[in-house]
Design an enzyme around this catalytic site. Structure first.
Site, PDB file in Angstrom:
ATOM      1  N   ASP A  61     -44.690 -27.410  54.985  1.00 59.67           N
ATOM      2  CA  ASP A  61     -43.302 -27.239  54.568  1.00 59.67           C
ATOM      3  C   ASP A  61     -43.164 -26.117  53.545  1.00 59.67           C
ATOM      4  O   ASP A  61     -44.165 -25.578  53.060  1.00 59.67           O
ATOM      5  CB  ASP A  61     -42.748 -28.562  54.005  1.00 59.67           C
ATOM      6  CG  ASP A  61     -43.619 -29.168  52.903  1.00 59.67           C
ATOM      7  OD1 ASP A  61     -44.593 -28.534  52.477  1.00 59.67           O
ATOM      8  OD2 ASP A  61     -43.318 -30.294  52.479  1.00 59.67           O
TER       9      ASP A  61
ATOM     10  N   ASN B 204     -39.655 -40.394  47.070  1.00 60.48           N
ATOM     11  CA  ASN B 204     -38.723 -41.147  47.929  1.00 60.48           C
ATOM     12  C   ASN B 204     -39.323 -41.445  49.302  1.00 60.48           C
ATOM     13  O   ASN B 204     -38.591 -41.785  50.230  1.00 60.48           O
ATOM     14  CB  ASN B 204     -37.413 -40.369  48.082  1.00 60.48           C
ATOM     15  CG  ASN B 204     -37.621 -39.009  48.743  1.00 60.48           C
ATOM     16  OD1 ASN B 204     -38.742 -38.644  49.080  1.00 60.48           O
ATOM     17  ND2 ASN B 204     -36.548 -38.275  48.930  1.00 60.48           N
TER      18      ASN B 204
ATOM     19  N   HIS C  34     -40.877 -39.261  51.263  1.00 59.42           N
ATOM     20  CA  HIS C  34     -40.893 -38.174  52.250  1.00 59.42           C
ATOM     21  C   HIS C  34     -42.324 -37.709  52.527  1.00 59.42           C
ATOM     22  O   HIS C  34     -43.210 -37.807  51.683  1.00 59.42           O
ATOM     23  CB  HIS C  34     -39.946 -37.022  51.894  1.00 59.42           C
ATOM     24  CG  HIS C  34     -40.352 -36.139  50.762  1.00 59.42           C
ATOM     25  ND1 HIS C  34     -39.429 -35.566  49.911  1.00 59.42           N
ATOM     26  CD2 HIS C  34     -41.561 -35.701  50.344  1.00 59.42           C
ATOM     27  CE1 HIS C  34     -40.076 -34.817  49.030  1.00 59.42           C
ATOM     28  NE2 HIS C  34     -41.359 -34.884  49.268  1.00 59.42           N
TER      29      HIS C  34
ATOM     30  N   GLU D 234     -37.095 -36.011  54.769  1.00 57.50           N
ATOM     31  CA  GLU D 234     -36.450 -36.858  53.771  1.00 57.50           C
ATOM     32  C   GLU D 234     -36.004 -38.195  54.376  1.00 57.50           C
ATOM     33  O   GLU D 234     -35.967 -38.343  55.602  1.00 57.50           O
ATOM     34  CB  GLU D 234     -35.222 -36.118  53.222  1.00 57.50           C
ATOM     35  CG  GLU D 234     -35.557 -34.838  52.445  1.00 57.50           C
ATOM     36  CD  GLU D 234     -36.005 -35.113  51.012  1.00 57.50           C
ATOM     37  OE1 GLU D 234     -36.679 -36.129  50.757  1.00 57.50           O
ATOM     38  OE2 GLU D 234     -35.687 -34.292  50.139  1.00 57.50           O
TER      39      GLU D 234
HETATM   40  C1  GLP Z   1     -43.040 -32.039  47.892  1.00 59.24           C
HETATM   41  C2  GLP Z   1     -43.531 -31.520  49.214  1.00 59.24           C
HETATM   42  C3  GLP Z   1     -44.423 -32.489  49.881  1.00 59.24           C
HETATM   43  C4  GLP Z   1     -45.399 -33.046  48.887  1.00 59.24           C
HETATM   44  C5  GLP Z   1     -44.665 -33.863  47.858  1.00 59.24           C
HETATM   45  C6  GLP Z   1     -45.552 -34.474  46.795  1.00 59.24           C
HETATM   46  O1  GLP Z   1     -41.753 -32.495  48.001  1.00 59.24           O
HETATM   47  N1  GLP Z   1     -42.465 -31.175  50.089  1.00 59.24           N
HETATM   48  O2  GLP Z   1     -45.066 -31.838  50.956  1.00 59.24           O
HETATM   49  O3  GLP Z   1     -46.329 -33.864  49.543  1.00 59.24           O
HETATM   50  O4  GLP Z   1     -43.713 -33.050  47.225  1.00 59.24           O
HETATM   51  O5  GLP Z   1     -45.832 -33.556  45.784  1.00 59.24           O
HETATM   52  P1  GLP Z   1     -46.803 -33.848  44.588  1.00 59.24           P
HETATM   53  O6  GLP Z   1     -48.146 -33.905  45.186  1.00 59.24           O
HETATM   54  O7  GLP Z   1     -46.653 -32.681  43.664  1.00 59.24           O
HETATM   55  O8  GLP Z   1     -46.390 -35.122  43.997  1.00 59.24           O
END
Ligand code: GLP
Length: 248
Positions: free
Chosen positions: A72, A141, A143, A148
């Site tokens: 993403d 949340n 995702h 989402e």
């Molecule tokens: C973001 C990304 C995800 C990621 C998530 C968790 O929103 N779109 O791909 O897995 O956050 O991020 P973190 O590892 O910094 O908590």
């Protein structure tokens, strides 16, 4: 559907989680050197990337034939922008691990014809033989990628409107330095579900509710991570403290 708690490997520390995840990737590459891997961005996989880079430098991991995609990015953000997920992956993993450019295909988040880019991206994954492994982080949340709550689980790569919660989390993580885009581009849940193997990494108390929703064992569109409940080859690595986390 029964709760798949037995498939969660509880790790005592972030370092143990990173090592276990790296072992997982190493086993795949030993079995299939040309494996096709989708990579997450965020704080969670940083330990894994550090391990992989160190093992590659010590010649204990052969990455040369593997191919890498990402999951993403923020829509409209170019690779030079500090928020760019493509930039993040190059900086923290692909460059230090010495992955050759021709083995990398990242989402072009600033493509003018974004719908065409979504189609091209899926075509590139298919041309590579499909994903052998999708490594995922988890949003607060629930995702996965940028899919989402309420996302269509049959979607492939597409543009998504980011939730307020996601944008607020990311704004806080960047100390409000940047305007967080309203939209993202992400592989879809169907793209992830089609991966031959999925590795979900869960780190930090902020993920307790999303992990609890997963552990409840019921597929729920409000918690996209529960789409993984039916995956035939899923490994979840989670910090042990989340096992007993207080959800209040
Ligand atoms: C973001 C990304 C995800 C990621 C998530 C968790 O929103 N779109 O791909 O897995 O956050 O991020 P973190 O590892 O910094 O908590």
């Amino acid at each position: 559907m029964s709760a798949p708690t037995s498939s969660i490997l509880w790790c005592r520390s972030g370092a143990e989680l990173a090592r276990t995840a790296a072992d997982h990737v190493a086993e795949l590459l030993a079995r299939k050197p040309g494996a096709v891997v989708a990579l997450p961005t965020g704080q969670t996989p940083l330990g894994l990337y550090g391990e992989l880079v160190a093992r590659a430098a010590a010649k204990r991991l052969a990455l040369a034939q593997a191919r890498f995609f990402n999951l993403d990015d923020y829509l409209g953000v170019g690779v030079d922008h500090p928020l760019s997920y493509a930039r993040f992956l190059r900086e923290h993993f692909l460059r230090p691990a010495g992955v050759a450019e021709e083995r990398i295909r990242l989402l072009k988040a600033d493509a003018v014809a974004v719908e065409a880019e979504c189609g091209d991206y899926e075509a590139a994954i298919a041309a590579a033989g499909g994903l052998d492994l999708a490594i995922l982080g988890l949003g607060t949340n629930g995702h996965i990628g940028f899919n989402e709550p309420g996302s269509d689980w049959s979607a492939r790569t597409h543009v998504v409107r980011l939730s307020q919660e996601t944008r607020a989390t990311h704004a806080a993580q960047t100390q409000g330095q940047f305007h967080i885009p309203e939209y993202g581009i992400t592989v879809g849940i169907a793209t992830i579900a089609a991966a031959r193997e999925v590795l979900l990494l869960v780190v930090g108390p902020a993920k307790a509710r999303a992990l609890a929703a997963f552990r409840a064992g019921t597929a729920d569109p409000n918690w996209p991570v529960t789409a993984l409940l039916t995956h035939h080859n899923l490994t979840v690595l989670a910090e042990a403290e989340l096992q007993t986390a207080n959800l209040q």
